[in-house]
Design a protein around this motif. Structure first.
Motif, short mmCIF file in Angstrom:
data_model
loop_
_atom_site.label_atom_id
_atom_site.label_comp_id
_atom_site.label_asym_id
_atom_site.label_seq_id
_atom_site.Cartn_x
_atom_site.Cartn_y
_atom_site.Cartn_z
N UNK A 170 43.94 42.89 45.61
CA UNK A 170 43.73 42.09 44.42
C UNK A 170 43.62 40.60 44.78
N UNK A 171 42.48 39.96 44.50
CA UNK A 171 42.32 38.55 44.84
C UNK A 171 43.35 37.64 44.16
N UNK A 172 43.73 37.97 42.93
CA UNK A 172 44.73 37.16 42.23
C UNK A 172 46.07 37.20 42.96
N UNK A 173 46.46 38.39 43.38
CA UNK A 173 47.72 38.54 44.11
C UNK A 173 47.67 37.75 45.43
N UNK A 174 46.58 37.90 46.17
CA UNK A 174 46.46 37.20 47.45
C UNK A 174 46.42 35.69 47.25
N UNK A 183 31.82 30.88 46.24
CA UNK A 183 33.13 30.43 45.82
C UNK A 183 33.41 30.67 44.34
N UNK A 184 32.38 30.99 43.59
CA UNK A 184 32.52 31.21 42.15
C UNK A 184 32.99 32.60 41.77
N UNK A 185 33.34 33.39 42.74
CA UNK A 185 33.88 34.72 42.48
C UNK A 185 35.39 34.69 42.72
N UNK A 186 36.15 35.62 42.15
CA UNK A 186 37.59 35.65 42.44
C UNK A 186 37.89 35.78 43.94
N UNK A 187 37.17 36.64 44.63
CA UNK A 187 37.40 36.80 46.07
C UNK A 187 37.01 35.52 46.81
N UNK A 188 35.89 34.93 46.45
CA UNK A 188 35.44 33.70 47.11
C UNK A 188 36.39 32.54 46.88
N UNK A 189 36.86 32.38 45.65
CA UNK A 189 37.80 31.29 45.36
C UNK A 189 39.13 31.51 46.07
N UNK A 190 39.63 32.75 46.06
CA UNK A 190 40.89 33.04 46.75
C UNK A 190 40.74 32.85 48.26
#
Length: 147
Positions: free
Chosen positions: A2-6, A74-81
């Motif tokens: 989960x990108x939010x968790x990371x 960078x505009x994706x959750x994975x990219x931003x994280x």
């Protein structure tokens, strides 16, 4: 993963090292811990966990970068994280170098504390500030440690 968790884990993995450098710079434990470049590994592992599963997208975005492509990446959750983990890992590595260099040069910890805080918040400005500080302060060695 989960990108939010990371994303949420990244700074807490680095924060203890920053706290040691800022709040206990002369403590022998701090000096021992910060002697290792491995302190930056925890946020690097977060970065790897985010990037490696999508390595194709990341390589495409960075191999021939342009502003729209980087914005998309960078505009994706994975990219931003992943960007955040990248910042945190390299900021910590640079902060570690500044800490070690300042100790070697005998820069007082009260001078370094705000520079390190600035590096946490806005790393390129913190590094620039330290490089200016390094250029204007006389080069001196720290006092000999008692045996």
């Amino acid at each position: 993963m989960d990108p939010q968790l990371l994303f949420s884990l990244t700074f807490p993995l680095a924060a203890p090292f920053w706290a040691l450098m800022i709040l206990a710079p002369g403590w022998s434990f701090t000096q021992k811990v910060m002697a290792s470049p491995l302190v930056a590994v925890p946020p690097m592992l977060v970065y790897a966990a985010l990037v490696l599963p999508q390595i194709g997208s990341f390589l495409a975005g960075v191999s021939s970068p342009d502003l729209p492509g980087v914005m998309t990446l960078l505009g994706t959750p994975v990219g931003a994280a992943a960007g955040w983990a990248h910042f945190i890992a390299f900021d910590l590595f640079i902060g570690r170098w500044m800490y070690l260099d300042a100790r070697e040069r005998g820069v007082h910890p009260l001078v370094m504390a705000p520079v390190l805080v600035l590096t946490i918040l806005l790393a390129p400005l913190g590094l620039l500030g330290y490089l200016v500080l390094r250029a204007v302060l006389p080069a001196r060695r720290p006092a000999a440690q008692p045996a």
